[in-house]
Write a protein that holds these residues in place. Sequence first.
Motif, PDB file in Angstrom:
ATOM      1  N   VAL B  34       0.849  -1.187   0.000  1.00 58.63           N
ATOM      2  CA  VAL B  34       0.000   0.000   0.000  1.00 58.63           C
ATOM      3  C   VAL B  34       0.879   1.228   0.000  1.00 58.63           C
ATOM      4  CG1 VAL B  34      -1.786   1.277   1.219  1.00 58.63           C
ATOM      5  CG2 VAL B  34      -1.825  -1.223   1.211  1.00 58.63           C
ATOM      6  N   SER B  35       0.676   2.066  -0.978  1.00 57.37           N
ATOM      7  CA  SER B  35       1.513   3.266  -1.086  1.00 57.37           C
ATOM      8  C   SER B  35       0.599   4.466  -1.336  1.00 57.37           C
ATOM      9  CB  SER B  35       2.502   3.102  -2.249  1.00 57.37           C
ATOM     10  OG  SER B  35       3.271   4.269  -2.387  1.00 57.37           O
ATOM     11  N   PRO B  36       0.062   5.066  -0.266  1.00 61.11           N
ATOM     12  CA  PRO B  36      -0.889   6.175  -0.427  1.00 61.11           C
ATOM     13  C   PRO B  36      -0.285   7.316  -1.246  1.00 61.11           C
ATOM     14  CG  PRO B  36      -0.836   5.445   1.837  1.00 61.11           C
ATOM     15  CD  PRO B  36       0.322   4.785   1.156  1.00 61.11           C
ATOM     16  N   VAL B  37      -1.165   7.954  -2.013  1.00 63.49           N
ATOM     17  CA  VAL B  37      -0.733   9.108  -2.829  1.00 63.49           C
ATOM     18  C   VAL B  37      -1.592  10.315  -2.460  1.00 63.49           C
ATOM     19  CG1 VAL B  37       0.033   7.694  -4.759  1.00 63.49           C
ATOM     20  CG2 VAL B  37      -2.340   8.521  -4.680  1.00 63.49           C
ATOM     21  N   ALA B  38      -1.094  11.456  -2.759  1.00 68.28           N
ATOM     22  CA  ALA B  38      -1.899  12.678  -2.577  1.00 68.28           C
ATOM     23  C   ALA B  38      -3.131  12.586  -3.460  1.00 68.28           C
ATOM     24  CB  ALA B  38      -1.068  13.899  -2.930  1.00 68.28           C
TER      25      ALA B  38
END
Lengths: 385, 181
Positions: B34-38
Motif C-alpha cells: 500500500v503506497s498512499p498518494v496525494a
Amino acid sequence: MASASVFVYYPNTISTAPVAPPLILLDPNVTGVTVDIGPNQTSGSAVVLASNVADLVKNPDFYSSADQWYAQAGNYISVYWAVDSAGGSSGGAAEFYGSLPFSWLSTISDSAYVYQPIRTPAATILSATLTVRYRLATLTGLTTAYYVFGVWDPTGAGGWAWVTTGQLSTSSTYTTQTFTVTNISADRDYLVVGGIVVYSYITGGTVDYYIDYMQLSVQTAEYTFSNSVLDINVTSGGPYYAWLTVTGLNAQPDLDCNITLINWTSYRSTPIIIKGGSLVSSSTSEVVMPQPPSAIYVSGSIEVSMVKNTALNSTINLTLTYCTLPGGEGACVSYPITLVLDPPPSGIPYNSQRNEVGGAPVSPMPQMMRIDPDEARPLLEKRGG
Amino acid sequence: MRNTKALLALLALAATASIAFASVFVYYPVSVSVSPVAPPIVFEEGSNANQPDLGGNTITVTLGANQTSASITVHPTYQTTYYKNITIINNTDTANAYYITIRVNTALPAAYAGSQLIIQTGTGSVTVDLTATGDTVIGQIPAGGSWEVDLSFSIPEGAPLPAPATASIQLIYSNSAETPP
C-alpha cells in the motif's frame, strides 16, 4: 491490471436554512396603478393606467411620513416631519421651525426647503400645475417671511425652471393654491421644491411654517404614465445589488416605454427601453438597494415612464434579480414581475379635477434659493423625536 | 469368524471416511503493498465561498483538511435562489483524466423540489436533483482541469418556509467509466 477500476468516494453535505425574504415588494399606492403582490411579497403584478394627466409627486401630503422627500435646512431654520393638529393638516406635514438671532442694525436672512426628484413624462406637455397647501403658524419680531415654490432644473450648476414666491401672514388655517407652471420639458429630471425665506431686522424672531401638500400635475398630448409601479424594501441584511430583465414582451406597436430601477438616494439605473412596441434594451443596469433610513419606508422602486396612443394592452414580464455582491456574485434571488400597461377609455383622465387659483409670481431671488442636493439631508427629522 | 468380518468392514469404512474429510491447506506467498498518494481530485473554495448570504448570513463552505470533503451551508428564500461558484472540483493530476459521478445518499425533503446542484464543466453544465437519491454521471474531468459547482434552490411562494435540511452526497471519481459500486 491495466483495466482495473478504482473508485474514490468523497463525502459532502449541503445544508439549507431558509430565511424570510430579505427584499420584498410593496404597493406604492400610486394613482392609476393597481398592484397585486404575492403572499410572501416575492412576486408582483401591476396594471398601469396611462392618462393624459399625470401626478408626478409621490407622498404629496406627507401623510404618514416624509418618505420620498428631502430637506435642506437653513442656518437657523430646521426642517421636521410633524403633525400640525392645531392647523388641521391632513396627517403629517413638513414643518420649518427656527429662531433668527438679534442683530444690531442689520438684517439677517435664512431659508429652508423640502424637495423631491421627479421625472416628467416622455410626451408633449400641454400644461402643468403645482398645487400647494401651507400655513404660517408663528412669526415674531421685526420679521417677514415668504413662501417659495418652484421646479428646480438640476442640469449643470442648476437653476430654477419655474419659481414663485409670496409674502406670508400668520394664519390658524391652511391655504391651498394652484399655480400654473411653465418652462418644463418632457422626459426630464427636476426637483419639485417648497420652502420659506425669512428676513429679520435687529430683533430676530421665531418662525413656524408648515407645508402640508405639494403636487405637480402635467397634462400631455398623449396618454402617459410616469411614476412608481412597485416599491422595493430591504428588510434584513444587504445592501443588495438589483437589476431588472425582460423575460417576455407582448407589446402593441404604439407603446413607447422606459422601465427604471431607482433607490431611495435617487440613484437611477439605465432603463429598459421599448420603442414602438419593440425591445431596444432588455435589462437595466445594477442599482444598490440598502435598507432605508428609519424615516423612509422603502429602499427603492420600479418606475415606468410610458406613452401610448391607443387603448390596447401591452404586457411585459420581468425578473427582478438581486444579489448579495455586485456583478451578479454571492447569493442571487429572482422574483417574477408582470406589468400590464392599459390606457383608460379615450378622453377620461384619472385626475382631472383642478381648481386654478393662480399665483402671484414674485421676482425670484436666486441667491437665496439654490438647492444643492449634495448638501441636502435625505430625510426630515421628526420634531422632538 | 463372522464377527471378525464385520469388524474388518467397519475399520475399512472408518478409514475411507477419514480420507474423504481431510483438509488440505496450500500457501502461496502474495505481497500487497500500500503506497498512499496525494488525492488527485480535490475541492477548493469557489469565488463566492464564505461571502455574504441573504439576511445577513454567510455562504459557509468548509473543506476537509485534505480537501477531500466539503460542507456547505446556505440560506435561500422564496422563489429561486442561485449560488454561483460555491466550490471548485480541481484535478491536480496533470497527466490523467478522471470520471466523476455525484451520488445523492440523503436527499432534501420534497419541500425543496427543484433544488439542484449544478456542475459547470466548461463545455456545458450537468444538474443533480438534490431531492432524489441516486447517481448522476457528470463526465470526465480533464487532466489539470477544474469545474465550478453552483447551487439552485426553488421555494414556492405561499407555503411556509421549509425546515432546515441537509443533503448527504458523495463525489466519486474513477479512472474507469464503469458504474461505481
